[in-house]
Design a protein around this motif. Structure first.
Motif, PDB file in Angstrom:
ATOM      1  N   GLY A   1       9.358   6.171  -9.325  1.00 32.66           N
ATOM      2  CA  GLY A   1       8.243   6.080  -8.380  1.00 32.66           C
ATOM      3  C   GLY A   1       7.915   7.436  -7.782  1.00 32.66           C
ATOM      4  O   GLY A   1       8.722   8.358  -7.867  1.00 32.66           O
ATOM      5  N   ALA A   2       6.764   7.558  -7.193  1.00 36.66           N
ATOM      6  CA  ALA A   2       6.388   8.834  -6.581  1.00 36.66           C
ATOM      7  C   ALA A   2       6.994   8.915  -5.196  1.00 36.66           C
ATOM      8  O   ALA A   2       7.112   7.918  -4.515  1.00 36.66           O
ATOM      9  N   SER A   3       7.399  10.074  -4.787  1.00 32.44           N
ATOM     10  CA  SER A   3       7.998  10.188  -3.460  1.00 32.44           C
ATOM     11  C   SER A   3       6.898  10.408  -2.436  1.00 32.44           C
ATOM     12  O   SER A   3       5.987  11.199  -2.648  1.00 32.44           O
ATOM     13  N   GLY A   4       6.999   9.670  -1.354  1.00 31.85           N
ATOM     14  CA  GLY A   4       5.976   9.779  -0.321  1.00 31.85           C
ATOM     15  C   GLY A   4       6.125  11.059   0.481  1.00 31.85           C
ATOM     16  O   GLY A   4       5.206  11.493   1.157  1.00 31.85           O
ATOM     17  N   SER A   5       7.304  11.698   0.383  1.00 30.92           N
ATOM     18  CA  SER A   5       7.568  12.880   1.216  1.00 30.92           C
ATOM     19  C   SER A   5       6.615  14.019   0.903  1.00 30.92           C
ATOM     20  O   SER A   5       6.421  14.905   1.687  1.00 30.92           O
ATOM     21  N   ARG A   6       5.992  13.934  -0.302  1.00 35.66           N
ATOM     22  CA  ARG A   6       5.078  14.998  -0.722  1.00 35.66           C
ATOM     23  C   ARG A   6       3.839  15.089   0.152  1.00 35.66           C
ATOM     24  O   ARG A   6       3.231  16.110   0.283  1.00 35.66           O
ATOM     25  N   SER A   7       3.452  13.916   0.740  1.00 33.82           N
ATOM     26  CA  SER A   7       2.124  13.880   1.353  1.00 33.82           C
ATOM     27  C   SER A   7       2.000  14.834   2.538  1.00 33.82           C
ATOM     28  O   SER A   7       0.923  15.249   2.884  1.00 33.82           O
ATOM     29  N   SER A   8       3.138  15.190   3.150  1.00 32.39           N
ATOM     30  CA  SER A   8       3.061  16.101   4.296  1.00 32.39           C
ATOM     31  C   SER A   8       2.489  17.454   3.877  1.00 32.39           C
ATOM     32  O   SER A   8       1.878  18.144   4.667  1.00 32.39           O
ATOM     33  N   VAL A  73       0.517   4.285  -2.620  1.00 31.85           N
ATOM     34  CA  VAL A  73       1.980   4.175  -2.764  1.00 31.85           C
ATOM     35  C   VAL A  73       2.453   2.827  -2.211  1.00 31.85           C
ATOM     36  O   VAL A  73       3.264   2.128  -2.826  1.00 31.85           O
ATOM     37  N   GLN A  74       1.898   2.456  -1.053  1.00 33.54           N
ATOM     38  CA  GLN A  74       2.248   1.185  -0.417  1.00 33.54           C
ATOM     39  C   GLN A  74       1.867  -0.009  -1.300  1.00 33.54           C
ATOM     40  O   GLN A  74       2.680  -0.906  -1.538  1.00 33.54           O
ATOM     41  N   ARG A  75       0.627   0.006  -1.821  1.00 29.30           N
ATOM     42  CA  ARG A  75       0.155  -1.104  -2.678  1.00 29.30           C
ATOM     43  C   ARG A  75       0.986  -1.209  -3.939  1.00 29.30           C
ATOM     44  O   ARG A  75       1.355  -2.295  -4.372  1.00 29.30           O
ATOM     45  N   ASP A  76       1.280  -0.070  -4.548  1.00 28.20           N
ATOM     46  CA  ASP A  76       2.089  -0.068  -5.765  1.00 28.20           C
ATOM     47  C   ASP A  76       3.458  -0.681  -5.509  1.00 28.20           C
ATOM     48  O   ASP A  76       3.988  -1.412  -6.334  1.00 28.20           O
ATOM     49  N   LYS A  77       4.028  -0.344  -4.360  1.00 23.19           N
ATOM     50  CA  LYS A  77       5.362  -0.864  -4.035  1.00 23.19           C
ATOM     51  C   LYS A  77       5.304  -2.381  -3.853  1.00 23.19           C
ATOM     52  O   LYS A  77       6.158  -3.110  -4.345  1.00 23.19           O
ATOM     53  N   GLU A  78       4.270  -2.856  -3.159  1.00 20.43           N
ATOM     54  CA  GLU A  78       4.125  -4.309  -2.969  1.00 20.43           C
ATOM     55  C   GLU A  78       3.950  -5.014  -4.310  1.00 20.43           C
ATOM     56  O   GLU A  78       4.578  -6.044  -4.565  1.00 20.43           O
ATOM     57  N   ASP A  79       3.107  -4.453  -5.183  1.00 21.69           N
ATOM     58  CA  ASP A  79       2.898  -5.032  -6.517  1.00 21.69           C
ATOM     59  C   ASP A  79       4.202  -5.082  -7.298  1.00 21.69           C
ATOM     60  O   ASP A  79       4.528  -6.074  -7.938  1.00 21.69           O
ATOM     61  N   ALA A  80       4.925  -3.964  -7.257  1.00 22.42           N
ATOM     62  CA  ALA A  80       6.182  -3.863  -8.007  1.00 22.42           C
ATOM     63  C   ALA A  80       7.185  -4.902  -7.515  1.00 22.42           C
ATOM     64  O   ALA A  80       7.853  -5.565  -8.317  1.00 22.42           O
TER      65      ALA A  80
END
Length: 335
Positions: A1-8, A73-80
């Motif tokens: 999965g993609a890491s959300g930490s990048r968004s900062s 990222v949130q939607r993908d996680k819910e789908d997964a």
């Protein structure tokens, strides 16, 4: 999965990306003069690139891009998570094997590449002749659908596989069963026994020289291609698909695996795009995961797509397109 930490770091990333856009385009034509109505009207990856280039220093755009990424990222996680529940259920029922070793995927970084280049990079790793099954996964926004479309254009006689028609066919059988029994449709009819019976009424093969799914049972004998836009799109089917899909992940993945194997063995290149949770169960050595080494680009692209659609609504051939795009940003952010 993609890491959300990048968004900062997305501010810097979006700016850097913008500058790489202009560098890349200088070889062909100068970007400043190039953003015209034609590019906006295309609504494709070039449109997004031009919008990002135009707005890369705008704090409002950078913020919108960041929000879009977080939502993806949130939607993908819910789908997964939802799919995983379906897979766990199928393993419990004995429909899918419980001891599958997760297969390895070839990582393809799409950063700075056009859909054409990504498609070609994957094609270069496929057998030069004969059929095969190509599995494509990756975070939403990495361009899986576009890549599959481009591959289909480039590979003669290739085809795409979609699980959608399987879910629709099983739903049609479930609602028909209820109609014949004189009962309301409810999840209670989706017993392991009924599902096994209905799954056995689906057959994949070549009919009149065309690959198709045959539905044969409960008084129905139809090929999916003949009813895809009629019977399978009826409200009684459409509204119950989510309920049926939740319970039939295993049956459909198993069916898909068998169908893809048949086509591959017959010399067809089958392109399957979707989520790892289910596609892990479709056997094939040709597996690719589209990644984005700088995930903020995904948010920027999605933001640019929204702005592009908004800008096109009222734009005219003679307009100052960058001006129209900036106005569209204000509308999207305000909505």
């Amino acid at each position: 999965g993609a890491s959300g930490s990048r968004s900062s770091s997305s501010v810097g990333a979006v700016r850097r990306m913008g500058s790489s856009c202009s560098r890349g385009s200088r070889a062909g034509q100068p970007m400043a003069a190039a953003f015209d109505y034609g590019i906006l009207k295309a609504q494709d990856d070039k449109t997004s690139g031009a919008i990002i280039e135009c707005l890369k220093d705008d704090a409002k755009f950078v913020e919108l891009a960041k929000q879009e990424l977080e939502q993806i990222v949130q939607r993908d996680k819910e789908d997964a998570d939802k799919l995983q529940l379906g897979v766990d259920e199928a393993i419990k029922k004995g429909v899918l094997p419980g001891d599958l070793t997760p297969p390895k995927y070839d990582q393809v970084d799409v950063l700075g590449k056009s859909a054409d280049q990504v498609a070609q990079a994957i094609i270069d790793k496929l057998p030069k002749d004969g059929g095969c099954v190509v599995i494509l996964v990756g975070l939403s926004g990495t361009g899986k659908g576009t890549t599959v479309d481009k591959m289909k254009e480039k590979i003669a006689g290739s085809t795409t596989w979609s699980n959608g028609n399987c879910f629709r066919s099983l739903t049609l059988l479930a609602v028909t069963h209820c109609e014949q029994a004189g009962i309301e449709f409810s999840p209670d009819v989706l017993t392991a026994e009924n599902l096994a019976k209905w799954a056995a009424m689906l057959e994949f093969g070549k009919f009149d020289d065309k690959w198709d799914i045959r539905i044969n049972g409960l008084g129905i004998d139809e090929r999916v291609s003949n009813i895809a836009n009629t019977l399978l799109k009826e409200p009684k089917v459409a509204k119950n698909i989510p309920t049926v899909a939740k319970e039939t992940q295993g049956e459909v993945v198993k069916f898909a695996g068998d169908a893809c194997k048949q086509m591959g063995a017959a010399g067809v290149v089958v392109l399957v795009e979707g989520r790892e949770q289910t596609l892990n169960f479709i056997p094939s050595p040709y597996r690719f995961c589209l990644t984005m080494s700088d995930t903020s680009v995904i948010g920027a692209r999605r933001a640019a797509q929204r702005i592009g659609a908004e800008a096109l609504k009222n734009a005219k051939e003679s307009d100052d397109i960058p001006g129209v795009v900036r106005a569209a940003l204000a509308t999207v952010v305000g909505s």
